[in-house]
Design an enzyme around this catalytic site. Structure first.
Site, mmCIF file in Angstrom:
data_model
loop_
_atom_site.group_PDB
_atom_site.id
_atom_site.type_symbol
_atom_site.label_atom_id
_atom_site.label_comp_id
_atom_site.label_asym_id
_atom_site.label_seq_id
_atom_site.Cartn_x
_atom_site.Cartn_y
_atom_site.Cartn_z
ATOM 1 C CB THR A 138 -0.834 -0.054 1.298
ATOM 2 O OG1 THR A 138 -1.548 -1.272 1.277
ATOM 3 C CG2 THR A 138 -1.773 1.103 1.446
ATOM 4 C CB THR A 154 -3.648 -0.939 -1.143
ATOM 5 O OG1 THR A 154 -2.894 -2.103 -0.822
ATOM 6 C CG2 THR A 154 -5.113 -1.296 -1.210
#
Ligand code: DON
Length: 568
Positions: A377, A395
């Site tokens: 992420t 992400t």
């Protein structure tokens, strides 16, 4: 997929997961903050922060800079990034208006609750994390276009031009990136059945050009968001996935919509915290933890002292226990948000807490609410010259997502399906447990921990903050905010501090290695807390922006990564 190949992939996956544990040295020298008068962009790559700032200098606002920065990250930071994944945006306009945009991935129409279970009802290892079955319907392009359509100033083609040039002309590989490419290469080759763009012997300083991504972005700049969801790009994507065990169809893509949501807001002393609502657990968990913490005099306990670590760990345990039971996609499950965030409930949850001994996690369950049925992420923060602010976390889930790289389009696809609970009581890759609220259903969004957050002080913008880190996201954001509001640290210093984390189960305090005095750890152990300094060499990679008393903007970029703050 052939059985032998599957076994090989699982073996490789476990080797890579173990490798992730290897020690990463966090420099001990203090990193100076970055200061500016007008605007600031802090992201995981210098090139992306530069393109974001250049967009602002051209007269763009935070939403134009969002598109530029996020797409520049998709070029230079394939580790995470959103074109094949999704994310969340929290914004605050200069006039105080607030909102949140959910562009999280969704389960495909053909998904079902037991799709990762074998005939005995056991979770099939690797199926929700690698390859085509792991991929959720991507939300990235829908999100950046939705934000731009509502608030953007500049033309899309002007915003994307420098990004396309970056993909065409290339960018220099950093040392950390080089190490990651090497680490994952065997998995890339195994999952894709051949070497990919990042498989070559790429050394630090070498230039990577991603001409296919440049072509994809050019088509998107010309044809708009529908190019990704209904156009040639959609067709290539679906064709590719269907050849790699995937179940996403053109119908799935064409039905995808980003959604505006009402942010979670709560008070902490004289601060107002604004964060992401479900399908992220971030805002609610952060709110629960901070509400449970509010009565304690944390400043008096001392930064990272035994009592401080106890107070945070105990509140974290209780919030994560609630997370696993109550939270999921709000379009599918009813969430008792008001109750979870109330002071009365916070008091009840902490009623059995004492500083004398740890409350064992197996004695903690989710709280009873009357009347209610029951590692990749990246985060970037931007403040513009008009006073608007955003916090955005995007992400692919795991590093390089499902590891599936579409050559023809130039990007990796997510493995976000692992964020669902494949089976109650069986942890996902972050060790998080889930229940019915986060079970898989067609078109449902999987629960997230991403916590893009803005903080107001006395009604004015004060901070924008967020981080990657899976389950540790919420607690990293928490500690960064507390470092500023309780311990008066400036942004960079608040980010640099060593961090710890408790997520209810497993019942242990994860700590960054060598960051806590032996005596602190010994006392915690004596009080009944298990501590683990080897699980996470680093916890979070926080990026943030703080508005100082005189109006100066301070950018803080985590030295745990290549993250860079640029202001003007
Ligand atoms: O949405 C979530 O909570 C996870 N997919 C985030 C994954 C992550 O932060 C991995 N980075 N270390």
């Amino acid at each position: 997929m052939k059985k032998a190949l599957k076994i090989y992939l699982i073996l490789l996956l476990s080797i890579v997961s173990c490798k992730k544990e290897k020690a990463v040295s966090i420099e001990t020298v203090d990193k100076p903050g970055t200061f500016s008068k007008n605007a600031m962009v802090v992201s995981a790559r210098e090139e992306a922060s530069k393109i974001g700032i250049a967009t602002l200098k051209k007269g763009g606002n935070v939403f134009d800079a969002l598109m530029a920065t996020e797409m520049a990250l998709s070029v230079t930071y394939p580790f995470a990034g959103s074109i094949g994944g999704g994310g969340f945006l929290v914004y605050r306009l200069a006039d105080g208006e607030k909102g949140a945009l959910d562009y999280r991935e969704k389960a495909p129409l053909a998904a079902n609750k037991d799709m990762y279970l074998d005939e005995n009802g056991e979770v099939i290892k690797g199926k929700s994390t690698i390859g085509g079955m792991a991929v959720g319907v991507p939300g990235g392009i829908a999100g950046i276009f939705e934000a731009h359509q509502k608030f953007g100033n500049l033309e899309i083609e002007d915003i994307l031009k420098p990004v396309i040039e970056l993909a065409t002309n290339g960018y220099a590989v950093t040392q950390m990136q080089h190490e990651r490419f090497l680490e994952y290469d065997s998995l890339f080759v195994a999952v894709n059945g051949k070497p990919i763009l990042y498989s070559k012997q790429i050394k630090p300083g070498d230039t990577i050009r991603n001409l296919k991504l440049a072509e994809t972005l050019t088509r998107i700049a010309t044809n708009g968001r529908d190019e990704f969801y209904k156009g040639k790009t959609a067709e290539i994507l679906v064709d590719f996935l269907q050849n790699h065990d995937g179940i996403i169809t053109l119908d799935d893509l064409s039905r995808y919509q980003a959604k505006w949501r009402k942010p979670i807001e709560f008070r902490y002393d004289n601060y107002n915290v604004i964060s992401m609502p479900p399908p992220s657990s971030g805002g609610i968990c952060l709110g629960q933890i901070m509400t449970m913490l509010e009565p304690f005099d944390l400043k008096d306990f001392g930064h990272n002292s035994v009592k401080y670590i106890q107070a945070l760990s105990e509140t974290e345990k209780r919030a994560y226990a609630d997370r696993s039971y109550y939270l999921g996609d709000p379009d599918f499950v009813e969430i008792p948000t008001k109750m979870l965030l109330s002071h009365v409930y916070a008091q009840e949850r902490m009623a059995d807490f004492t500083f004398e001994a740890a409350t064992p996690s197996d004695s903690i369950s989710y709280g009873r609410i009357a009347g209610f049925e029951s590692d990749e992420t990246t985060h970037y923060s931007i403040v513009d010259q008009f006073g608007n602010a955003i916090a955005v976390t995007v992400t692919l889930n795991g590093a390089y997502g499902s590891k599936l790289f579409i050559d023809e389009l130039g990007f990796f696809l997510n493995n976000e399906m692992d964020d669902f609970s494949s089976k109650p009581g069986v942890p996902n890759m972050f060790g998080l447990l889930g229940a019915e609220a986060n079970s898989i259903a067609p078109e449902k969004r999987m629960l997230s921990s991403m916590t893009p957050t803005l903080v107001e002080k006395d009604g004015e913008l004060f901070m924008s903050v967020g981080t990657p880190g899976g389950s540790t996201i919420i607690t990293s954001v928490l500690q960064t905010i507390l470092n500023v509001v309780e311990f008066n640290m400036p942004m960079q210093k608040a980010i640099d501090q060593k961090r710890f984390h408790h997520q209810w189960l497993p019942d242990e305090i994860r700590m960054e290695p060598n960051g806590f005095p032996k005596t602190t750890i010994k006392t915690l152990n004596e009080l009944g807390y298990k501590t683990n300094e080897s699980r996470s060499p680093i916890i979070g990679k926080v990026n943030g922006i703080l508005i100082l008393d005189d109006g100066t903007i301070e950018g803080g970029a985590d030295k745990r990564g290549d993250d860079t703050a640029i202001g003007y």
